[in-house]
Design an enzyme around this catalytic site. Structure first.
Site, PDB file in Angstrom:
ATOM      1  N   HIS A   1       0.834  -1.206   0.000  1.00 57.25           N
ATOM      2  CA  HIS A   1       0.000   0.000   0.000  1.00 57.25           C
ATOM      3  C   HIS A   1       0.862   1.246   0.000  1.00 57.25           C
ATOM      4  O   HIS A   1       2.079   1.181   0.214  1.00 57.25           O
ATOM      5  CB  HIS A   1      -0.901   0.010   1.240  1.00 57.25           C
ATOM      6  CG  HIS A   1      -0.134   0.151   2.517  1.00 57.25           C
ATOM      7  ND1 HIS A   1       0.555  -0.887   3.085  1.00 57.25           N
ATOM      8  CD2 HIS A   1       0.071   1.229   3.330  1.00 57.25           C
ATOM      9  CE1 HIS A   1       1.146  -0.477   4.197  1.00 57.25           C
ATOM     10  NE2 HIS A   1       0.879   0.815   4.366  1.00 57.25           N
TER      11      HIS A   1
ATOM     12  N   ASP B   1       0.534   5.094   1.973  1.00 57.74           N
ATOM     13  CA  ASP B   1      -0.238   5.508   3.142  1.00 57.74           C
ATOM     14  C   ASP B   1      -1.383   6.467   2.813  1.00 57.74           C
ATOM     15  O   ASP B   1      -1.210   7.437   2.079  1.00 57.74           O
ATOM     16  CB  ASP B   1       0.686   6.137   4.182  1.00 57.74           C
ATOM     17  CG  ASP B   1       1.560   5.079   4.828  1.00 57.74           C
ATOM     18  OD1 ASP B   1       1.087   3.945   5.025  1.00 57.74           O
ATOM     19  OD2 ASP B   1       2.722   5.384   5.125  1.00 57.74           O
TER      20      ASP B   1
HETATM   21 FE   FE2 Z   1       1.875   2.112   5.700  1.00 62.58          FE
END
Ligand code: FE2
Length: 311
Positions: A106, A108
């Site tokens: 991912h 953030d």
């Molecule tokens: Fe993260």
């Protein structure tokens, strides 16, 4: 004269900064050198630091205004709303929501309309082995796609959804429900030009549910390919944490993964800040609320009621 030294620690991305004490004042010249190397190397490691949440916030806010984690008030440090606690230490018998954070690829806060510019994590405690974090260079991921795939993705948008976060089922159901309420699905471009370097970076990761205008069934094979391609070992830096490491990364051109390769009975305890990025996203369902518009008082009450954190 500056004593700072900056040396690459990975071919794809990552550099180590030594000769600096983050409890001491840092000149503008030194800071500018650090900032430029952060843009160049994407991930910077500052080993051997002795800082607390206040110093972490003070230093990292020089990279830009800090996020106050309205998207997840239950994970805030009790005294600093700009600081998140990443920990598996129980508080009043309750495991913090962040005990298994970040365990799929991912970038953030991509599940918000204003994803993080940069993130900084400082290691206070770590397991005897493991608990590593891996980072992937998303410039490289984009640049090594075929021209036809690049052209296709340049014109696509993707839906990022907190429901895709790995391990949500192991967290408190009430908190997960609130997390989802605060963060309805958002749409981002599949490729983003970095606002400072101008280079294009792939903006697809394992928290993408589908592409706009495609079904989930059509989207999934493409998402799977892009996630596998972008996290190929050749584009990776793997960080083996030591207590006292501060690691800072640029979320606009990288993805990362908390590997989860450690004994969960041992403590892994970190503090984190995130810088506010640009507004890239828009709500997938325009009538939904967004976290930033949720009252802080309400969020604090939720956090206090859930008592997920103590230190
Ligand atoms: Fe993260």
């Amino acid at each position: 004269m500056s004593k700072i030294s900056i040396q690459p620690v990975g071919y794809a991305l990552g550099a180590k900064v030594t000769g600096i004490d983050l409890t001491e004042p840092i000149s503008d010249d030194d800071f500018n050198a650090i900032y430029e190397s952060w843009l160049q190397h994407i991930v910077l490691v500052f080993p051997g630091q002795k800082i607390g949440p206040n110093e972490l916030a003070n230093f990292t806010q020089r990279f830009g205004e800090l996020d106050t984690y309205d998207s997840q008030p239950f994970n805030r440090h009790p005294d600093y709303k700009e600081v998140m606690v990443l920990s598996n230490r129980r508080s009043n018998g309750v495991l913090p929501q962040t005990h298994n954070a970040g365990q799929n690829w991912h970038t953030d806060l991509s599940y918000t309309a204003r994803p993080a510019k940069g993130t900084s994590v400082y290691c206070l405690e770590k397991p005897s082995v493991g608990g590593d974090t891996m980072f992937a260079n998303m410039y490289s991921a984009y640049e090594t796609l075929s021209p036809k795939m690049q052209e296709l993705l340049d014109n696509m948008e993707a839906i990022h959804d907190v429901s895709m976060i790995e391990g949500l089922g192991k967290r408190e159901p009430e908190v997960v429900a609130e997390f989802k309420r605060l963060n309805p699905p958002v749409i981002h471009p599949a490729v983003r030009a970095h606002p400072e370097s101008g280079r294009k970076a792939l903006y697809i990761n394992e928290r993408v549910r589908q592409f706009v205008g495609m079904t989930e069934a059509e989207s999934k094979p493409i998402i799977k390919f892009l996630c596998e391609h972008s996290t190929s070992p050749r584009y990776i830096y793997r960080h083996y944490w030591s207590v006292g490491d501060l690691v800072m990364w640029d979320n606009r051109c990288s993805t990362h993964l908390a590997v989860g390769d450690y004994d969960p009975s041992q403590i892994r305890h970190m503090i984190r800040t995130s810088g506010k990025g640009d507004y890239y996203g828009r709500l997938a369902e325009p009538t939904a609320i967004i976290a930033e518009k949720t009252s802080l008082t309400e969020s604090k009450n939720i956090a206090a009621g859930l008592a997920a954190l103590a230190d």
